[in-house]
Design a protein around this motif. Sequence first.
Motif, PDB file in Angstrom:
ATOM      1  N   SER A 197       1.098  -1.413  -0.003  1.00  0.00           N
ATOM      2  CA  SER A 197      -0.104   0.026  -0.348  1.00  0.00           C
ATOM      3  C   SER A 197       0.517   1.713   0.222  1.00  0.00           C
ATOM      4  O   SER A 197       0.637   1.857  -0.582  1.00  0.00           O
ATOM      5  CB  SER A 197      -0.489   0.406   1.242  1.00  0.00           C
ATOM      6  N   GLU A 198       2.255   0.950   0.908  1.00  0.00           N
ATOM      7  CA  GLU A 198       2.847   2.462   0.677  1.00  0.00           C
ATOM      8  C   GLU A 198       3.905   3.080  -0.620  1.00  0.00           C
ATOM      9  O   GLU A 198       4.016   3.786  -0.730  1.00  0.00           O
ATOM     10  CB  GLU A 198       3.909   2.144   2.213  1.00  0.00           C
ATOM     11  N   ALA A 199       4.556   1.471  -1.498  1.00  0.00           N
ATOM     12  CA  ALA A 199       4.534   1.312  -2.842  1.00  0.00           C
ATOM     13  C   ALA A 199       3.930   2.234  -3.252  1.00  0.00           C
ATOM     14  O   ALA A 199       4.424   3.052  -3.998  1.00  0.00           O
ATOM     15  CB  ALA A 199       5.543   0.106  -3.107  1.00  0.00           C
ATOM     16  N   ALA A 200       2.441   1.666  -3.907  1.00  0.00           N
ATOM     17  CA  ALA A 200       1.655   2.058  -4.936  1.00  0.00           C
ATOM     18  C   ALA A 200       1.374   3.858  -4.081  1.00  0.00           C
ATOM     19  O   ALA A 200       1.226   4.775  -4.774  1.00  0.00           O
ATOM     20  CB  ALA A 200      -0.501   1.866  -4.565  1.00  0.00           C
ATOM     21  N   ALA A 201       1.172   4.292  -2.526  1.00  0.00           N
ATOM     22  CA  ALA A 201       1.515   5.387  -2.189  1.00  0.00           C
ATOM     23  C   ALA A 201       2.298   6.657  -2.453  1.00  0.00           C
ATOM     24  O   ALA A 201       2.083   7.420  -3.748  1.00  0.00           O
ATOM     25  CB  ALA A 201       0.910   5.783  -0.735  1.00  0.00           C
TER      26      ALA A 201
ATOM     27  N   ASN B 105      15.157   7.045  -2.850  1.00  0.00           N
ATOM     28  CA  ASN B 105      14.827   5.799  -2.533  1.00  0.00           C
ATOM     29  C   ASN B 105      13.438   6.075  -2.162  1.00  0.00           C
ATOM     30  O   ASN B 105      13.044   7.266  -1.631  1.00  0.00           O
ATOM     31  CB  ASN B 105      16.004   5.609  -1.227  1.00  0.00           C
ATOM     32  N   ALA B 106      12.677   4.449  -1.540  1.00  0.00           N
ATOM     33  CA  ALA B 106      11.234   4.895  -1.024  1.00  0.00           C
ATOM     34  C   ALA B 106      11.737   3.386  -0.179  1.00  0.00           C
ATOM     35  O   ALA B 106      11.802   1.985  -0.520  1.00  0.00           O
ATOM     36  CB  ALA B 106      10.534   4.691  -2.131  1.00  0.00           C
ATOM     37  N   ARG B 107      11.411   3.179   1.500  1.00  0.00           N
ATOM     38  CA  ARG B 107      10.912   2.685   2.233  1.00  0.00           C
ATOM     39  C   ARG B 107      10.145   2.777   3.230  1.00  0.00           C
ATOM     40  O   ARG B 107      10.646   3.806   3.469  1.00  0.00           O
ATOM     41  CB  ARG B 107      12.201   1.508   2.053  1.00  0.00           C
ATOM     42  N   SER B 108       9.752   1.898   4.231  1.00  0.00           N
ATOM     43  CA  SER B 108       8.899   2.188   5.441  1.00  0.00           C
ATOM     44  C   SER B 108      10.111   2.616   5.822  1.00  0.00           C
ATOM     45  O   SER B 108      11.209   2.582   6.630  1.00  0.00           O
ATOM     46  CB  SER B 108       8.580   1.096   5.269  1.00  0.00           C
ATOM     47  N   GLN B 109       9.483   3.338   7.823  1.00  0.00           N
ATOM     48  CA  GLN B 109      10.170   4.525   7.966  1.00  0.00           C
ATOM     49  C   GLN B 109      11.236   3.198   8.678  1.00  0.00           C
ATOM     50  O   GLN B 109      10.756   2.384   9.876  1.00  0.00           O
ATOM     51  CB  GLN B 109       9.785   5.729   8.539  1.00  0.00           C
ATOM     52  N   GLY B 110      12.546   3.359   9.198  1.00  0.00           N
ATOM     53  CA  GLY B 110      13.084   1.917  10.097  1.00  0.00           C
ATOM     54  C   GLY B 110      13.435   1.283  10.264  1.00  0.00           C
ATOM     55  O   GLY B 110      13.420   0.510   7.926  1.00  0.00           O
ATOM     56  N   ASP B 111      14.649  -0.179  10.209  1.00  0.00           N
ATOM     57  CA  ASP B 111      15.005  -0.891   9.702  1.00  0.00           C
ATOM     58  C   ASP B 111      14.940  -2.242  10.774  1.00  0.00           C
ATOM     59  O   ASP B 111      14.277  -1.853  12.022  1.00  0.00           O
ATOM     60  CB  ASP B 111      16.512  -1.549   8.794  1.00  0.00           C
ATOM     61  N   VAL B 112      14.794  -3.512  10.598  1.00  0.00           N
ATOM     62  CA  VAL B 112      15.058  -4.004  11.343  1.00  0.00           C
ATOM     63  C   VAL B 112      16.280  -5.309  10.974  1.00  0.00           C
ATOM     64  O   VAL B 112      16.168  -5.999   9.538  1.00  0.00           O
ATOM     65  CB  VAL B 112      13.497  -5.136  10.868  1.00  0.00           C
ATOM     66  N   LYS B 113      16.390  -5.599  12.195  1.00  0.00           N
ATOM     67  CA  LYS B 113      17.433  -7.098  11.970  1.00  0.00           C
ATOM     68  C   LYS B 113      17.054  -8.072  11.668  1.00  0.00           C
ATOM     69  O   LYS B 113      15.236  -8.619  12.336  1.00  0.00           O
ATOM     70  CB  LYS B 113      18.207  -7.399  13.308  1.00  0.00           C
ATOM     71  N   LEU B 114      17.151  -9.487  10.991  1.00  0.00           N
ATOM     72  CA  LEU B 114      16.680 -10.774  10.517  1.00  0.00           C
ATOM     73  C   LEU B 114      16.395 -11.497  11.564  1.00  0.00           C
ATOM     74  O   LEU B 114      15.520 -11.447  12.075  1.00  0.00           O
ATOM     75  CB  LEU B 114      17.552 -11.386   9.362  1.00  0.00           C
ATOM     76  N   SER B 115      17.202 -11.395  12.956  1.00  0.00           N
ATOM     77  CA  SER B 115      17.352 -12.019  14.409  1.00  0.00           C
ATOM     78  C   SER B 115      15.807 -11.596  14.779  1.00  0.00           C
ATOM     79  O   SER B 115      15.101 -12.550  15.578  1.00  0.00           O
ATOM     80  CB  SER B 115      18.397 -11.748  14.999  1.00  0.00           C
TER      81      SER B 115
END
Length: 294
Positions: A198-202, A217-227
Amino acid sequence: MKNILILGGTRFFGKRLVQLLLDEGHKVTIATRGNTEDGFGDRVGRIQLDRENKESLAKAVEEGREWDTVYDNICYSPQAAQDACDVFKGKVKRYILTSTLSVYEPASRVHEEKDVNPYIYPITMGGRNDFSYGEGKRLAEAVLFQNADFPVAAVRIPIVLGEDDYTGRLEFHIDHVKKEQPIGIPNLQAKMCFISSSEAAAFLSWMKNQRVEGPINARSQGDVKLSELIGWIEKETGKKALISKQAGDKDQSPFGVPDSWVMDTNKAERLGFQFQPLRSWLPALIRQLAVQER
């Protein structure tokens, strides 16, 4: 009202983009091979074409057609990009290429747009099967920015997730944890960024009104470790993940990167786009998919 052409818009975030543009009152035409039902009925125009064939692509400008905005979700090679340069010359006011995080290599640093400069990137011509996905996109960007006579923006997005993700990348992990099957992840400490469908489309819809050119660049705010991501899945499934560095090919994680893979979005934020926090939707999506899988 804008006259908008979408190359590829029958599923996932492309379909969501079509709906947003229709809701805004624009005239939308979808150009695809016609193999997938889109569900929009007579609300959209349709052109049946083969994106990899220049003569077929020319159907998009037959009968004097011109476009305010063209979204290209299905350009994967420098040859396809050059075909667009030729076909749409003088026929489009703004061209928006859906590009990818894959133009950057996994690395400990956060990538800015300048890390891959398509205006000076050396061009090697070829088709979709001649390059890796990331290199094909790098070259497609380079061709468009160096050769097009119309304004171009390339939206670099990371892995897109959502309940409508036909690739099942997140479900792969949920299913493997539930069935206590090994998951091949080389580096659990690697950080990743994502964006929801939904955010990619927006963001793509928002881009049509921006004057910005070049990569963004476009991505959601923040990141996450795979763990931590695996931990969210373990919480929702009640099972312990079996992480292995020697898993077979069929058990290799689609997120199994050797190092962090994160982009900087200051450029988009300076222009006024406010991204959703990753943690506001990804744990909830995992919860939803885990329930559906039961």
